[in-house]
Design a protein around this motif. Sequence first.
Motif, PDB file in Angstrom:
ATOM      1  N   SER A   1       2.149  75.855  17.527  1.00  0.00           N
ATOM      2  CA  SER A   1       1.924  75.665  18.966  1.00  0.00           C
ATOM      3  C   SER A   1       1.567  74.220  19.309  1.00  0.00           C
ATOM      4  O   SER A   1       1.348  73.903  20.475  1.00  0.00           O
ATOM      5  N   ALA A   2       1.496  73.347  18.292  1.00  0.00           N
ATOM      6  CA  ALA A   2       1.059  71.970  18.549  1.00  0.00           C
ATOM      7  C   ALA A   2       2.051  71.232  19.456  1.00  0.00           C
ATOM      8  O   ALA A   2       3.250  71.492  19.423  1.00  0.00           O
TER       9      ALA A   2
ATOM     10  N   GLY B   1       7.929  79.340  17.014  1.00  0.00           N
ATOM     11  CA  GLY B   1       7.805  78.022  17.638  1.00  0.00           C
ATOM     12  C   GLY B   1       7.536  78.147  19.126  1.00  0.00           C
ATOM     13  O   GLY B   1       7.619  79.243  19.702  1.00  0.00           O
TER      14      GLY B   1
ATOM     15  N   GLU C   1       9.221  73.715  28.610  1.00  0.00           N
ATOM     16  CA  GLU C   1      10.375  73.108  29.274  1.00  0.00           C
ATOM     17  C   GLU C   1      10.067  72.847  30.744  1.00  0.00           C
ATOM     18  O   GLU C   1       9.165  73.464  31.325  1.00  0.00           O
TER      19      GLU C   1
ATOM     20  N   VAL D   1       3.476  68.100  19.417  1.00  0.00           N
ATOM     21  CA  VAL D   1       3.637  66.957  18.516  1.00  0.00           C
ATOM     22  C   VAL D   1       4.399  65.847  19.246  1.00  0.00           C
ATOM     23  O   VAL D   1       5.421  66.113  19.889  1.00  0.00           O
ATOM     24  N   ALA D   2       3.901  64.619  19.133  1.00  0.00           N
ATOM     25  CA  ALA D   2       4.615  63.496  19.762  1.00  0.00           C
ATOM     26  C   ALA D   2       5.961  63.331  19.072  1.00  0.00           C
ATOM     27  O   ALA D   2       6.024  63.294  17.833  1.00  0.00           O
ATOM     28  N   ASP D   3       7.011  63.271  19.853  1.00  0.00           N
ATOM     29  CA  ASP D   3       8.349  63.148  19.258  1.00  0.00           C
ATOM     30  C   ASP D   3       8.568  61.762  18.654  1.00  0.00           C
ATOM     31  O   ASP D   3       9.353  61.598  17.735  1.00  0.00           O
TER      32      ASP D   3
ATOM     33  N   LYS E   1      16.544  75.837  20.490  1.00  0.00           N
ATOM     34  CA  LYS E   1      15.473  75.485  19.534  1.00  0.00           C
ATOM     35  C   LYS E   1      15.281  76.586  18.495  1.00  0.00           C
ATOM     36  O   LYS E   1      15.071  76.314  17.317  1.00  0.00           O
TER      37      LYS E   1
ATOM     38  N   ARG F   1      18.250  76.144  16.119  1.00  0.00           N
ATOM     39  CA  ARG F   1      18.231  74.852  15.421  1.00  0.00           C
ATOM     40  C   ARG F   1      17.101  74.787  14.392  1.00  0.00           C
ATOM     41  O   ARG F   1      17.257  74.234  13.308  1.00  0.00           O
ATOM     42  N   LYS F   2      15.950  75.385  14.746  1.00  0.00           N
ATOM     43  CA  LYS F   2      14.783  75.266  13.856  1.00  0.00           C
ATOM     44  C   LYS F   2      14.600  76.498  12.969  1.00  0.00           C
ATOM     45  O   LYS F   2      13.582  76.650  12.313  1.00  0.00           O
TER      46      LYS F   2
ATOM     47  N   PRO G   1       8.661  62.976  12.368  1.00  0.00           N
ATOM     48  CA  PRO G   1       9.267  64.133  11.694  1.00  0.00           C
ATOM     49  C   PRO G   1       9.089  65.373  12.555  1.00  0.00           C
ATOM     50  O   PRO G   1       8.085  65.514  13.247  1.00  0.00           O
ATOM     51  N   ASP G   2      10.072  66.256  12.518  1.00  0.00           N
ATOM     52  CA  ASP G   2       9.947  67.537  13.220  1.00  0.00           C
ATOM     53  C   ASP G   2       9.266  68.517  12.253  1.00  0.00           C
ATOM     54  O   ASP G   2       9.882  69.024  11.317  1.00  0.00           O
ATOM     55  N   VAL G   3       8.002  68.777  12.492  1.00  0.00           N
ATOM     56  CA  VAL G   3       7.197  69.575  11.552  1.00  0.00           C
ATOM     57  C   VAL G   3       7.725  71.012  11.502  1.00  0.00           C
ATOM     58  O   VAL G   3       7.950  71.579  10.430  1.00  0.00           O
ATOM     59  N   LEU G   4       7.932  71.577  12.688  1.00  0.00           N
ATOM     60  CA  LEU G   4       8.454  72.951  12.764  1.00  0.00           C
ATOM     61  C   LEU G   4       9.858  73.014  12.154  1.00  0.00           C
ATOM     62  O   LEU G   4      10.179  73.962  11.421  1.00  0.00           O
TER      63      LEU G   4
HETATM   64  N1  CTP Z   1       7.402  70.480  16.971  1.00  0.00           N
HETATM   65  C1  CTP Z   1       7.006  70.041  15.730  1.00  0.00           C
HETATM   66  N2  CTP Z   1       7.171  68.744  15.378  1.00  0.00           N
HETATM   67  C2  CTP Z   1       7.715  67.841  16.246  1.00  0.00           C
HETATM   68  C3  CTP Z   1       8.096  68.281  17.529  1.00  0.00           C
HETATM   69  C4  CTP Z   1       7.929  69.611  17.851  1.00  0.00           C
HETATM   70  O1  CTP Z   1       6.505  70.832  14.947  1.00  0.00           O
HETATM   71  N3  CTP Z   1       7.854  66.590  15.900  1.00  0.00           N
HETATM   72  C5  CTP Z   1       7.279  71.903  17.311  1.00  0.00           C
HETATM   73  C6  CTP Z   1       6.273  72.227  18.373  1.00  0.00           C
HETATM   74  O2  CTP Z   1       5.030  72.557  17.815  1.00  0.00           O
HETATM   75  C7  CTP Z   1       6.918  73.421  19.072  1.00  0.00           C
HETATM   76  C8  CTP Z   1       8.382  73.190  18.922  1.00  0.00           C
HETATM   77  O3  CTP Z   1       8.517  72.287  17.832  1.00  0.00           O
HETATM   78  O4  CTP Z   1       6.619  74.621  18.376  1.00  0.00           O
HETATM   79  C9  CTP Z   1       9.055  72.668  20.161  1.00  0.00           C
HETATM   80  O5  CTP Z   1       8.940  71.311  20.281  1.00  0.00           O
HETATM   81  P1  CTP Z   1       9.806  70.414  21.273  1.00  0.00           P
HETATM   82  O6  CTP Z   1       9.350  69.021  21.108  1.00  0.00           O
HETATM   83  O7  CTP Z   1       9.707  70.992  22.628  1.00  0.00           O
HETATM   84  O8  CTP Z   1      11.229  70.648  20.725  1.00  0.00           O
HETATM   85  P2  CTP Z   1      12.342  69.618  20.371  1.00  0.00           P
HETATM   86  O9  CTP Z   1      13.225  70.337  19.449  1.00  0.00           O
HETATM   87  O10 CTP Z   1      11.753  68.356  19.877  1.00  0.00           O
HETATM   88  O11 CTP Z   1      13.130  69.407  21.736  1.00  0.00           O
HETATM   89  P3  CTP Z   1      12.908  68.447  22.995  1.00  0.00           P
HETATM   90  O12 CTP Z   1      11.675  67.607  22.760  1.00  0.00           O
HETATM   91  O13 CTP Z   1      14.134  67.665  23.062  1.00  0.00           O
HETATM   92  O14 CTP Z   1      12.732  69.382  24.156  1.00  0.00           O
END
Ligand code: CTP
Length: 401
Positions: free
Chosen positions: A276-277, A325, A329, A279-281, A340, A343-344, A307-310
């Motif tokens: 549920s975090a 996840g 939006e 996370v800064a993209d 998502k 993809r995840k 990094p995309d942790v999820l």
């Molecule tokens: N998340 C994560 N690590 C990141 C970004 C997101 O673990 N670097 C996880 C969040 O905790 C959440 C889910 O991914 O459960 C959705 O994140 P979001 O940023 O909305 O999804 P993205 O795939 O990055 O899409 P976008 O930012 O383009 O909407």
Amino acid sequence: MQGKRILLGITGGIAAYKIAFLVRILKKSGAEVKCIMTPASSDFISPLVLATLSGNPVGIEFWNKDSGVWTNHVEYGLWADLFVLAPLTANSLAKMASGSCDNLVLATYLSMKAPVIVAPAMDLDMYAHPTTKRNIAQIEKDGVVVIPAESGELASGLEGEGRMAEPETIVNAIKNHFLEQLSKKSLFKKKILITAGPTYEALDPVRFIGNHSSGKMGFAIAEYCLNQGAKVTLICGPTAMNLKNENLTLIPIKTAVEMLDAVQSVWDNMDIGIFSAAVADYRPKNVVHEKIKKNDDSLVVEFVKNPDVLGWAGSVKKENQILVGFALETNDMLPNGKSKLERKNLDLIVMNNLSDEGAGFAGDTNKISLLDNHNNLTNFELKSKSEVAKDIVEYLINLKK
Ligand code: CTP
């Protein structure tokens, strides 16, 4: 026992003096304690001692003769997670068995909603008397758990069975009671990883890029999972939230990279992940080691992708692991959420729309929709975050892989 509400009922026997130790042990193990006493028991231990140790007022009379205030025994019955009567005299035992309620402790017993444990204490002849045996059998039949009296030296000078079980033994019985309750819960011993809160990405030693996430949603989920018997690892960014529980491991992190490190060290061992975090993209490419001075009229900061942790957890997810996840939006919630989920490699995605009133980051409420990997969509009303947590966790308990 963290946060468990234990009501102690003290009746008039010499073993009442030991209740001071019982209160101390219970408080030390994190329980909330309230004491109610029969008038006779206050000859054996001062209510002031118990009020001081428990940190709560002690109830003795049905009403306060000076203020005229009525002591609500029904309230005690609703407050408690467990009612422990110790010491329980032969007289109070007999009243419990017959339904008599001529004092606050017994009236509370009759209106009690929580389970009841008793620790009888009396002289050996009284304990051995058929009437006492019959009364013990009766209250056991009524659902009360009886901690048998122990053998030893008695106040009368006689030796034999009748001493109240020691406070440590009573505490063990209380712990076993809560453990047994937990073992019947749906998530008992399930290992759950939760990410919560924001990440802070440093610009220089004093500044960072962050977001408004409060961590409330993740903490509410952690709390619900703990109440359902799970062992929770909560990896969370900087937040004002706090939670204590013997089944909780809290790993504080600041940045997305630290969150990934922490998740990578535990995910393999988990049954369920709920991410549920917020996370800064992106993070600043270079962290300046000295405070940035405002010498220039504008400032350009180059960012690199975090990094995309999820996404990582989904990429290495095992057949028996469930991964959830979140998608916050502002538009096209369903197609974005669905994309998502795929993809995840998720089993469930919790979607909310920032344009819905009461949904999203910092508040105490949320309005969610759940989309699972069989394309089932469920929309929920606006609810408190703790109710939303329940909806999410109950949904995933019943989720077919
Ligand atoms: N998340 C994560 N690590 C990141 C970004 C997101 O673990 N670097 C996880 C969040 O905790 C959440 C889910 O991914 O459960 C959705 O994140 P979001 O940023 O909305 O999804 P993205 O795939 O990055 O899409 P976008 O930012 O383009 O909407």
